[in-house]
Design an enzyme around this catalytic site. Structure first.
Site, mmCIF file in Angstrom:
data_model
loop_
_atom_site.group_PDB
_atom_site.id
_atom_site.type_symbol
_atom_site.label_atom_id
_atom_site.label_comp_id
_atom_site.label_asym_id
_atom_site.label_seq_id
_atom_site.Cartn_x
_atom_site.Cartn_y
_atom_site.Cartn_z
ATOM 1 N N ARG A 64 1.176 -0.979 -0.336
ATOM 2 C CA ARG A 64 -0.673 -0.324 0.492
ATOM 3 C C ARG A 64 1.129 1.545 -0.160
ATOM 4 N NH1 ARG A 64 -3.725 2.618 4.687
ATOM 5 N NH2 ARG A 64 -5.635 3.421 2.967
ATOM 6 N N HIS A 68 0.489 4.323 -2.441
ATOM 7 C CA HIS A 68 0.265 5.798 -1.896
ATOM 8 C C HIS A 68 0.824 6.583 -2.508
ATOM 9 C CE1 HIS A 68 -3.776 5.249 0.585
ATOM 10 N NE2 HIS A 68 -3.733 4.541 -0.088
ATOM 11 N N GLY A 74 3.846 10.914 -8.736
ATOM 12 C CA GLY A 74 4.546 9.999 -9.267
ATOM 13 C C GLY A 74 5.122 9.012 -7.940
ATOM 14 N N SER A 78 7.652 10.770 -2.034
ATOM 15 C CA SER A 78 7.384 11.698 -1.162
ATOM 16 C C SER A 78 6.129 11.574 -0.503
ATOM 17 C CB SER A 78 6.275 12.653 -2.274
ATOM 18 O OG SER A 78 5.441 12.145 -2.786
ATOM 19 N N ASN A 96 -4.526 8.630 3.971
ATOM 20 C CA ASN A 96 -3.159 8.518 5.601
ATOM 21 C C ASN A 96 -2.787 8.361 6.535
ATOM 22 O OD1 ASN A 96 -1.826 7.438 2.438
ATOM 23 N ND2 ASN A 96 -1.237 9.700 2.517
ATOM 24 N N HIS A 195 -6.127 -5.888 -2.304
ATOM 25 C CA HIS A 195 -7.391 -5.683 -1.193
ATOM 26 C C HIS A 195 -7.662 -7.558 -1.128
ATOM 27 C CE1 HIS A 195 -9.070 -1.697 -1.336
ATOM 28 N NE2 HIS A 195 -7.343 -1.571 -1.168
HETATM 29 C C1 HEM Z 1 -8.887 1.306 -6.171
HETATM 30 C C2 HEM Z 1 -9.259 2.183 -5.885
HETATM 31 C C3 HEM Z 1 -8.857 1.511 -3.540
HETATM 32 C C4 HEM Z 1 -9.697 2.477 -3.063
HETATM 33 C C5 HEM Z 1 -10.458 3.194 -2.627
HETATM 34 C C6 HEM Z 1 -8.643 1.847 -1.714
HETATM 35 C C7 HEM Z 1 -9.060 1.945 0.602
HETATM 36 C C8 HEM Z 1 -8.502 1.678 1.017
HETATM 37 C C9 HEM Z 1 -9.080 1.562 2.256
HETATM 38 C C10 HEM Z 1 -9.773 2.716 2.396
HETATM 39 C C11 HEM Z 1 -7.767 1.060 2.956
HETATM 40 C C12 HEM Z 1 -8.153 0.329 4.508
HETATM 41 C C13 HEM Z 1 -7.239 1.672 5.785
HETATM 42 C C14 HEM Z 1 -7.733 1.803 6.675
HETATM 43 O O1 HEM Z 1 -8.961 1.513 6.905
HETATM 44 O O2 HEM Z 1 -6.805 1.881 7.525
HETATM 45 C C15 HEM Z 1 -7.438 -0.125 1.958
HETATM 46 C C16 HEM Z 1 -6.187 -0.301 2.673
HETATM 47 C C17 HEM Z 1 -5.411 -1.255 2.085
HETATM 48 N N1 HEM Z 1 -5.125 -0.915 0.043
HETATM 49 FE FE1 HEM Z 1 -6.478 -0.085 -0.660
HETATM 50 N N2 HEM Z 1 -7.779 1.109 -1.890
HETATM 51 C C18 HEM Z 1 -7.136 1.186 -3.536
HETATM 52 C C19 HEM Z 1 -6.513 0.114 -4.015
HETATM 53 C C20 HEM Z 1 -5.271 -0.460 -3.607
HETATM 54 C C21 HEM Z 1 -4.433 -0.415 -4.020
HETATM 55 C C22 HEM Z 1 -4.664 -0.148 -5.739
HETATM 56 C C23 HEM Z 1 -3.820 -1.589 -3.804
HETATM 57 C C24 HEM Z 1 -1.789 -1.696 -3.989
HETATM 58 C C25 HEM Z 1 -1.804 -1.888 -4.540
HETATM 59 C C26 HEM Z 1 -4.300 -0.625 -3.147
HETATM 60 C C27 HEM Z 1 -3.197 -1.793 -1.406
HETATM 61 C C28 HEM Z 1 -4.074 -1.577 -0.266
HETATM 62 C C29 HEM Z 1 -3.399 -2.801 1.189
HETATM 63 C C30 HEM Z 1 -2.501 -3.438 0.742
HETATM 64 C C31 HEM Z 1 -4.280 -2.383 1.906
HETATM 65 C C32 HEM Z 1 -4.517 -3.168 3.574
HETATM 66 C C33 HEM Z 1 -2.971 -1.890 4.376
HETATM 67 C C34 HEM Z 1 -2.732 -2.531 5.563
HETATM 68 O O3 HEM Z 1 -3.273 -3.626 6.424
HETATM 69 O O4 HEM Z 1 -1.684 -1.904 6.227
HETATM 70 N N3 HEM Z 1 -5.115 -0.470 -2.416
HETATM 71 N N4 HEM Z 1 -7.380 0.595 1.001
#
Ligand code: HEM
Ligand SMILES: *[C@@H]1O[C@H](CO)[C@@H](O)[C@H](O)[C@H]1NC(C)=O
Length: 320
Positions: A64, A68, A74, A78, A96, A195
C-alpha cells in the site's frame, strides 16, 4: 516560403517527439544498481522477509505504501517525508492519517542499504522493490522491478487528498482516479486485488455494512458486530474475509458473493462494466496474477524523477 515553413515545422516536431520519447522512457532499468550497489536487491529482500515473518500484515502495508507514493506526484517517495518547514506531509492526508503504516520498516531497510552503499539507492526504489518482495513472500505474483527513481524534495498533502482514491467512491470516480495516472480500467480492477491481503478500519466500511444494499446479509451482520454505529472507528476487519494473510484471487470470489468489505471494492461487481473482469479473475488466478504484475510495473512507472532531478535521500523521512 511555404515549403521552408514546413521544413522548420518538421524539425520542430521531430525535436518534440525525441524529447517526449526520452521523457516517457524515464530511463528506469532493472539493472540500475548492478554496478553501483550490487547488494541492494538482496539486502532489501532479506529485510522485507524478516519484517513480514515478524508481522504478516506488513506485506499488505508495504504494498500500500508504494501505491500511495506513486499516486501522488509520481513514485518519488514523497509519501515518506515528515512535516518540516517546507514540507506539508502526505502522512497527514485523511487517506493516510492513522492508516498508512510500515514507515519504520522502510527506515530500517534504508539504514541497512545505506551501510552497504551510502547515497546510492533511493527511497522510491526501496518502496518499489519492497512491494514486489512482499507480494512474493505471501504467495502473490512476482515481477521484475525497474529501478533508477530518485527521491523528491517536496510532498503534497493537498495532492494526496485529491488523488488518492477513497472507500466511498463509486465506479466512475474510481475509474477516473486511475485514468488520471495513466492506468486503464483493467489495471484498476487488477490492482484493487491487492485487497486480498491486509486490514481496514471500521470508519472506512461502516457506511457499507449499515447502509449498502448490495451486501450479503450475513456478512453485513458479522461486520456490524465489530463496528458499532458510533464507536470503534479504528476496529480492524480483514479486506478478504477468507484468506486475509495470503495473496490469492479470493478477493474477486468475495465480490461475486457481495462480500466486498469496502464500498469501493463492491462497485467493481455491481452490474456495471467491470463485472466481466471480476468474473474472469475469480475463475483464473493466473490471469489475475499476470495482470496484477504488469499493472504494478505500470504503476511503478508513474512520473519518476530520473537523471539529476531530485536527490537520493540519506534518511527517507527528511530531505538531505
Ligand atoms: C481502487 C481504489 C482503492 C481504494 C478506494 C482503497 C482504499 C483502501 C482503504 C480505505 C483501506 C483501509 C485503510 C484503513 O482502514 O486504514 C485500504 C487498505 C489497503 N489497500 Fe487499498 N484502496 C484502493 C486501491 C488499492 C491499490 C491499487 C492497492 C495496491 C496495489 C491497495 C492496497 C491496499 C492494501 C494492501 C491495504 C491493506 C493495508 C494494511 O493492512 O496495512 N489498495 N485501501
Ligand atoms: C445510513 O444512512 C442514513 C440515512 O442517509 C444516515 O443518517 C446514517 O448516518 C447512515 N449510517 C451510517 C452508519 O453510515
Amino acid at each position: 516560403m511555404g515549403s521552408r515553413v514546413c521544413v522548420s515545422c518538421f524539425v520542430a516536431i521531430m525535436l518534440l517527439l525525441m524529447a517526449s520519447a526520452r521523457q516517457t522512457d524515464a530511463q528506469l532499468t532493472s539493472t540500475f544498481y548492478d554496478k553501483s550497489c550490487p547488494a541492494a536487491l538482496s539486502t532489501i529482500r532479506k529485510a522485507v522477509r524478516t519484517a513480514i515473518a515478524k508481522e504478516r500484515r506488513m506485506a499488505a502495508s508495504l504494498i500500500r505504501l508504494h501505491f500511495h507514493d506513486c499516486f501522488v506526484q509520481g513514485c518519488d517517495a514523497s509519501v515518506l517525508l515528515d512535516d518540516a518547514p517546507s514540507i506539508n506531509s502526505e502522512k497527514n492526508a485523511f487517506q493516510n492519517f492513522r492508516s498508512l503504516r510500515g514507515f519504520e520498516v522502510v527506515d530500517s531497510i534504508k539504514a541497512t542499504v545505506e551501510k552497504a552503499c551510502p547515497g546510492v539507492v533511493s527511497c522510491a526504489d526501496i518502496l518499489a522493490v519492497a512491494s514486489r518482495d512482499a507480494s512474493e513472500y505471501v504467495n502473490g505474483p512476482m515481477w521484475t522491478v525497474k529501478l533508477g527513481r530518485r527521491d523528491s524534495i517536496t510532498a503534497s498533502k493537498d495532492l494526496a487528498e485529491a488523488d488518492l482514491p477513497i472507500a466511498f467512491n463509486d465506479l466512475d470516480a474510481q475509474i477516473s482516479s486511475f485514468a488520471k495516472q495513466g492506468l486503464s480500467v483493467r489495471d484498476m480492477v487488477a490492482l484493487s486485488g491487492a485487497h486480498t491481503i491486509g486490514q481496514a478500519q471500521c470508519a472506512t466500511f461502516r457506511g457499507r455494512v449499515y447502509n449498502d444494499t448490495n451486501i450479503d446479509a450475513g456478512f453485513a451482520r458479522m461486520r456490524r458486530r465489530g463496528c458499532p454505529v458510533s464507536d470503534g472507528n479504528g476496529n480492524l476487519a480483514p479486506l478478504d474475509l477468507v484468506t486475509p494473510n495470503s495473496f490469492d484471487n479470493n478477493y474477486y470470489k468475495n465480490l461475486i458473493q457481495k462480500k466486498g468489505l469496502l464500498h469501493s471494492d463492491q462497485v467493481l461487481f455491481n452490474g456495471g462494466s467491470t463485472d466481466d473482469i471480476v468474473t474472469s479473475y475469480s475463475k483464473d488466478k493466473t490471469a489475475f496474477y499476470s495482470d496484477f504484475a504488469s499493472a504494478m510495473v505500470k504503476m511503478g512507472d508513474i512520473s519518476p524523477l530520473t537523471g539529476s532531478s531530485g536527490q537520493i535521500r540519506k534518511v527517507c523521512s527528511v530531505v538531505n
